[in-house]
Design a protein around this motif. Structure first.
Motif, PDB file in Angstrom:
ATOM      1  N   ALA A 179       0.895  -0.983   0.206  1.00 33.31           N
ATOM      2  CA  ALA A 179       0.441  -0.243   0.076  1.00 33.31           C
ATOM      3  C   ALA A 179       0.941   1.250  -0.297  1.00 33.31           C
ATOM      4  O   ALA A 179       0.963   2.343  -1.074  1.00 33.31           O
ATOM      5  N   PHE A 180       2.014   1.508   1.319  1.00 31.29           N
ATOM      6  CA  PHE A 180       2.834   2.104   0.659  1.00 31.29           C
ATOM      7  C   PHE A 180       3.868   2.751  -0.306  1.00 31.29           C
ATOM      8  O   PHE A 180       3.657   3.444  -1.023  1.00 31.29           O
ATOM      9  N   LEU A 181       4.186   1.411  -0.803  1.00 30.20           N
ATOM     10  CA  LEU A 181       4.386   1.601  -2.568  1.00 30.20           C
ATOM     11  C   LEU A 181       3.380   2.232  -3.277  1.00 30.20           C
ATOM     12  O   LEU A 181       4.208   2.977  -4.526  1.00 30.20           O
ATOM     13  N   ASP A 182       2.776   1.718  -3.177  1.00 30.18           N
ATOM     14  CA  ASP A 182       1.271   2.170  -3.777  1.00 30.18           C
ATOM     15  C   ASP A 182       1.586   3.754  -4.476  1.00 30.18           C
ATOM     16  O   ASP A 182       0.970   4.416  -5.227  1.00 30.18           O
ATOM     17  N   ASN A 183       1.524   3.921  -2.923  1.00 30.92           N
ATOM     18  CA  ASN A 183       1.051   5.421  -2.701  1.00 30.92           C
ATOM     19  C   ASN A 183       2.123   6.542  -3.227  1.00 30.92           C
ATOM     20  O   ASN A 183       1.890   7.430  -3.845  1.00 30.92           O
TER      21      ASN A 183
ATOM     22  N   VAL B  74      12.145   3.848  -2.660  1.00 25.29           N
ATOM     23  CA  VAL B  74      12.442   3.918  -1.543  1.00 25.29           C
ATOM     24  C   VAL B  74      13.686   3.447  -1.365  1.00 25.29           C
ATOM     25  O   VAL B  74      14.968   2.197  -1.488  1.00 25.29           O
ATOM     26  N   ALA B  75      13.970   4.237   0.461  1.00 23.89           N
ATOM     27  CA  ALA B  75      14.776   3.460   0.886  1.00 23.89           C
ATOM     28  C   ALA B  75      14.655   2.656   2.846  1.00 23.89           C
ATOM     29  O   ALA B  75      12.892   3.033   3.088  1.00 23.89           O
ATOM     30  N   VAL B  76      14.240   1.263   2.321  1.00 25.15           N
ATOM     31  CA  VAL B  76      14.147   0.025   3.676  1.00 25.15           C
ATOM     32  C   VAL B  76      15.621   0.822   4.794  1.00 25.15           C
ATOM     33  O   VAL B  76      16.390   0.074   4.289  1.00 25.15           O
TER      34      VAL B  76
ATOM     35  N   GLY C 197      24.871   2.306   8.944  1.00 23.83           N
ATOM     36  CA  GLY C 197      24.457   2.084   8.174  1.00 23.83           C
ATOM     37  C   GLY C 197      24.167   1.036   7.045  1.00 23.83           C
ATOM     38  O   GLY C 197      23.313   0.495   6.238  1.00 23.83           O
ATOM     39  N   LYS C 198      24.336  -0.173   8.010  1.00 28.16           N
ATOM     40  CA  LYS C 198      24.665  -1.512   7.530  1.00 28.16           C
ATOM     41  C   LYS C 198      22.861  -1.486   7.748  1.00 28.16           C
ATOM     42  O   LYS C 198      22.064  -1.271   8.576  1.00 28.16           O
ATOM     43  N   GLY C 199      22.141  -2.570   6.950  1.00 25.64           N
ATOM     44  CA  GLY C 199      21.035  -3.315   6.253  1.00 25.64           C
ATOM     45  C   GLY C 199      19.997  -2.072   6.091  1.00 25.64           C
ATOM     46  O   GLY C 199      19.162  -2.748   5.694  1.00 25.64           O
ATOM     47  N   VAL C 200      20.472  -1.020   5.846  1.00 21.58           N
ATOM     48  CA  VAL C 200      20.158  -0.419   5.097  1.00 21.58           C
ATOM     49  C   VAL C 200      19.904  -0.522   2.737  1.00 21.58           C
ATOM     50  O   VAL C 200      21.076  -0.850   2.718  1.00 21.58           O
ATOM     51  N   GLY C 201      19.050  -0.616   2.240  1.00 22.57           N
ATOM     52  CA  GLY C 201      18.248  -1.024   1.173  1.00 22.57           C
ATOM     53  C   GLY C 201      17.973   0.337   0.691  1.00 22.57           C
ATOM     54  O   GLY C 201      17.104   0.397   1.237  1.00 22.57           O
ATOM     55  N   VAL C 202      18.635  -0.423  -0.640  1.00 15.72           N
ATOM     56  CA  VAL C 202      18.300   1.584  -1.516  1.00 15.72           C
ATOM     57  C   VAL C 202      17.665   1.057  -2.830  1.00 15.72           C
ATOM     58  O   VAL C 202      17.687  -0.259  -3.558  1.00 15.72           O
ATOM     59  N   TRP C 203      15.984   1.395  -3.302  1.00 18.42           N
ATOM     60  CA  TRP C 203      16.115   0.598  -4.729  1.00 18.42           C
ATOM     61  C   TRP C 203      17.265   1.579  -5.900  1.00 18.42           C
ATOM     62  O   TRP C 203      17.386   2.630  -5.362  1.00 18.42           O
ATOM     63  N   GLY C 204      17.557   0.439  -6.415  1.00 23.18           N
ATOM     64  CA  GLY C 204      18.335   1.227  -7.696  1.00 23.18           C
ATOM     65  C   GLY C 204      19.516   0.370  -7.307  1.00 23.18           C
ATOM     66  O   GLY C 204      20.323  -0.341  -7.982  1.00 23.18           O
ATOM     67  N   ASP C 205      20.052   0.574  -5.946  1.00 18.12           N
ATOM     68  CA  ASP C 205      20.826  -0.339  -5.176  1.00 18.12           C
ATOM     69  C   ASP C 205      21.260  -1.908  -5.533  1.00 18.12           C
ATOM     70  O   ASP C 205      21.554  -2.650  -5.543  1.00 18.12           O
ATOM     71  N   HIS C 206      20.317  -1.739  -3.987  1.00 19.75           N
ATOM     72  CA  HIS C 206      19.964  -3.395  -3.542  1.00 19.75           C
ATOM     73  C   HIS C 206      18.683  -4.282  -3.850  1.00 19.75           C
ATOM     74  O   HIS C 206      18.328  -5.500  -3.732  1.00 19.75           O
ATOM     75  N   PHE C 207      18.172  -3.714  -4.467  1.00 12.97           N
ATOM     76  CA  PHE C 207      16.936  -4.579  -5.416  1.00 12.97           C
ATOM     77  C   PHE C 207      16.570  -3.474  -6.164  1.00 12.97           C
ATOM     78  O   PHE C 207      16.981  -1.608  -5.813  1.00 12.97           O
ATOM     79  N   THR C 208      15.958  -4.419  -7.283  1.00 13.60           N
ATOM     80  CA  THR C 208      14.974  -3.164  -8.162  1.00 13.60           C
ATOM     81  C   THR C 208      13.583  -3.825  -8.584  1.00 13.60           C
ATOM     82  O   THR C 208      12.967  -3.915  -9.439  1.00 13.60           O
TER      83      THR C 208
ATOM     84  N   GLY D 143      13.866  -8.982  14.710  1.00 11.33           N
ATOM     85  CA  GLY D 143      14.184  -8.221  15.682  1.00 11.33           C
ATOM     86  C   GLY D 143      13.471  -6.737  15.746  1.00 11.33           C
ATOM     87  O   GLY D 143      13.043  -6.245  16.251  1.00 11.33           O
ATOM     88  N   SER D 144      13.510  -6.419  14.725  1.00  5.12           N
ATOM     89  CA  SER D 144      13.955  -4.889  14.476  1.00  5.12           C
ATOM     90  C   SER D 144      12.730  -4.568  13.685  1.00  5.12           C
ATOM     91  O   SER D 144      11.888  -4.475  12.746  1.00  5.12           O
ATOM     92  N   ASP D 145      12.259  -2.725  14.146  1.00  7.96           N
ATOM     93  CA  ASP D 145      10.943  -2.794  12.905  1.00  7.96           C
ATOM     94  C   ASP D 145      12.168  -2.102  12.104  1.00  7.96           C
ATOM     95  O   ASP D 145      13.055  -2.277  12.206  1.00  7.96           O
ATOM     96  N   VAL D 146      11.120  -2.113  10.806  1.00 10.86           N
ATOM     97  CA  VAL D 146      11.228  -1.082   9.506  1.00 10.86           C
ATOM     98  C   VAL D 146      11.231   0.534   9.194  1.00 10.86           C
ATOM     99  O   VAL D 146       9.965   0.922   9.514  1.00 10.86           O
ATOM    100  N   ILE D 147      11.499   1.104   8.815  1.00  9.21           N
ATOM    101  CA  ILE D 147      11.405   2.705   8.229  1.00  9.21           C
ATOM    102  C   ILE D 147      11.574   2.195   6.816  1.00  9.21           C
ATOM    103  O   ILE D 147      12.098   1.767   6.343  1.00  9.21           O
ATOM    104  N   LEU D 148      10.306   2.832   6.073  1.00  6.65           N
ATOM    105  CA  LEU D 148      10.107   3.455   4.637  1.00  6.65           C
ATOM    106  C   LEU D 148      10.172   4.800   4.352  1.00  6.65           C
ATOM    107  O   LEU D 148       8.867   4.948   5.103  1.00  6.65           O
ATOM    108  N   GLU D 149      11.115   4.704   3.665  1.00  4.07           N
ATOM    109  CA  GLU D 149      11.334   6.185   3.314  1.00  4.07           C
ATOM    110  C   GLU D 149      11.349   6.167   1.651  1.00  4.07           C
ATOM    111  O   GLU D 149      11.819   5.865   1.027  1.00  4.07           O
ATOM    112  N   GLU D 150      10.649   7.519   1.338  1.00  4.52           N
ATOM    113  CA  GLU D 150      10.501   7.642  -0.082  1.00  4.52           C
ATOM    114  C   GLU D 150      11.484   8.314  -0.222  1.00  4.52           C
ATOM    115  O   GLU D 150      12.674   8.903   1.019  1.00  4.52           O
ATOM    116  N   ARG D 151      12.093   7.974  -1.187  1.00  3.97           N
ATOM    117  CA  ARG D 151      13.743   8.656  -2.161  1.00  3.97           C
ATOM    118  C   ARG D 151      12.842   9.805  -2.791  1.00  3.97           C
ATOM    119  O   ARG D 151      12.260  10.210  -3.455  1.00  3.97           O
ATOM    120  N   VAL D 152      14.441  10.773  -2.645  1.00  2.00           N
ATOM    121  CA  VAL D 152      14.041  12.231  -2.236  1.00  2.00           C
ATOM    122  C   VAL D 152      15.068  13.010  -3.273  1.00  2.00           C
ATOM    123  O   VAL D 152      16.509  12.230  -2.969  1.00  2.00           O
TER     124      VAL D 152
END
Ligand code: GLY
Length: 466
Positions: free
Chosen positions: A154-158, A163-165, A173-184, A200-209
């Motif tokens: 739903a977030f991605l649809d909007n 995004v960055a995960v 910086g470890k564990g950060v995944g970025v669209w285009g760099d780590h997944f497409t 066990g960690s909560d996850v944050i999604l951020e739009e790429r600016v």
């Protein structure tokens, strides 16, 4: 006859070249003679040479640091912590409580880089316009993997797939995944997301600016936040911003307080946004738990104004190395003022500075293996520093002085050179001249502060803003 300087004992918690730059700034004090007590990740050759007492604490464990302070507390007037890990672990709280030695860094409570989710909520509260679109996926909110996947889709649809995960934990910086760099693809994105979520960690999604980045730093005594000039970090490993995002390969500062691709108004916007966050944290009066550099903010200047990429509660590495060599205040005096709550004025020379890091062959995947002996000889670079004086500084970072008397590059950014000039080109030439005089199997970016690079940033900002 030279006047005798007052002796002052300073604890330095050291990780990387940042500590060498801090020691250099302390050592240049005209009024004080700094006696240095260094708690170090390894036997950094610069720190070993300058310290009255030096201890290696590879994990920078807070209790071990505290033991070192306790053993020397009659000689230590204050401490400074550069790296985030001990700050997040509460080094200030523990050292101050157990030894009474005042620390220059925020308390554990204000180590706001400890939680990326809390940062986003804080920014939302103070200046929502500076937040990219984001969503925090809290474990407690979802009963099953399919439920969380549905919310993610739903977030991605909007907001789109770009995004960055990020895990909601300090991971450098470890564990950060970025669209285009780590997944497409969304499925790969979800694989990455799930690996964090299930750890066990909560996850944050951020739009790429989209835009151009600046780094904002400020000294703080709890009452006031005094802004330092902006700097630009070069986060990618290779020239032209190619390769992995390794963390600063270099950085520059222009002669003005802002960067060439933004203007005075953008800078005012940065100051205003950070001040809003500071006011919120400070409450109505002053809050000395914020002492140090509580808000080192990475901004992205976009079509819609400045967005905050992240906030750290420590000096930037390499960004603080752009500042300390041109700081006109007596740095020891500035430290005392931060502790006393009497910060009033900050002066930096209107010079350009360029930091270039030299890193080992296997850093950032430049070479798959480095089977050389990793010996690095800095003597020619130091000789050049003696010739150029304040215009060139050489700061070893991830290097070790060994029993055989030689210095070796370890796994991370080995050594940086700081060129200081009337223009960016002059500063860059000096920095690179320093790099060329380092003897060892290291590599570096050549385009830090380069005119063609900056031109590209200016063009991109113009295009973005129309
Ligand atoms: N320059 C990146 C950092 O200090 O986190």
């Amino acid at each position: 006859m030279t006047e005798e300087r007052e002796k002052v004992g300073v604890l330095l918690i050291s990780y990387g070249s940042r500590a060498a730059a801090l020691i250099d700034a302390l050592s240049r004090s005209a009024s004080y003679e700094a006696r240095l007590f260094v708690a170090d990740k390894q036997r950094n050759p610069f720190n070993v040479t300058h310290a009255e007492k030096h201890v290696v604490i590879p994990d920078l464990d807070v209790e071990k640091i505290c033991d070192f302070v306790e053993a020397n507390k009659s000689s230590i007037d204050f401490g400074i912590c550069g790296p985030e890990k001990p700050i997040i672990a509460g080094v200030r709280d523990v050292v101050e409580r157990k030894t009474g030695v005042p620390m220059i860094c925020p308390t554990k409570r204000y180590a706001i880089e400890g939680s990326k989710a809390s940062q986003r909520y804080l920014i939302e509260d103070c200046c929502a316009e500076a937040n990219p679109k984001f969503k925090v996926f809290h474990h407690a909110d979802y009963k099953s993997v399919s439920e969380v996947k549905e919310a993610l889709w739903a977030f991605l649809d909007n907001f789109g797939d770009e995004v960055a995960v990020k895990p909601d934990k300090p991971a450098a910086g470890k564990g950060v995944g970025v669209w285009g760099d780590h997944f497409t693809s969304r499925e790969h994105l979800f694989t990455h997301f799930r690996s964090i979520f299930e750890s066990g960690s909560d996850v944050i999604l951020e739009e790429r600016v989209e835009g151009e980045e600046s780094s904002f730093q400020a000294f703080c005594d709890g009452k006031r936040l005094l802004a330092l000039p902006d700097t630009r970090d070069y986060k990618r490993a290779f020239d032209s911003d190619l390769g992995p995002n390794t963390g600063g390969m270099g950085s520059y500062k222009d002669t003005a307080d802002w960067l060439p691709f933004i203007d005075e108004h953008d800078r005012e916007e940065e100051v205003l946004l950070v001040q809003k966050i500071f006011n919120k944290l400070r409450g109505n009066g002053s809050n000395d738990e914020l002492r140090g550099i509580p808000l080192y903010v990475a901004f992205m200047h976009t079509r819609e104004g400045a967005k905050i990429l992240e906030i750290n509660s420590r000096p930037g590495d390499p960004e603080i190395m752009n500042i300390l060599p041109v700081l006109e205040n007596d740095f020891v005096d500035l430290c005392f003022r931060m502790i006393e709550g009497t910060l009033s004025r900050l002066e930096c020379a209107k010079k350009a500075t360029v930091v270039t890091y030299a890193v080992p062959m296997d850093y950032g995947g430049y070479r798959k293996r480095d089977s050389g002996d990793r010996r690095v000889d800095l003597s020619a670079a130091y000789a050049l520093q003696d010739t150029y004086g304040d215009h060139l500084r050489v700061y070893p970072g991830s290097m070790e002085l060994r029993e055989d008397g030689n210095t070796y590059a370890l796994g991370s950014r080995a050594v940086c050179t700081v060129g200081v000039g009337e223009t960016m080109e002059e500063a860059r030439e000096l920095s690179l001249e320093g790099i060329r005089n380092i003897d060892g199997a290291l590599w570096n970016r050549w385009d830090v502060g380069a005119a063609h690079y900056i031109e590209r940033n200016i063009k991109k900002m113009r295009e973005l803003r129309g």
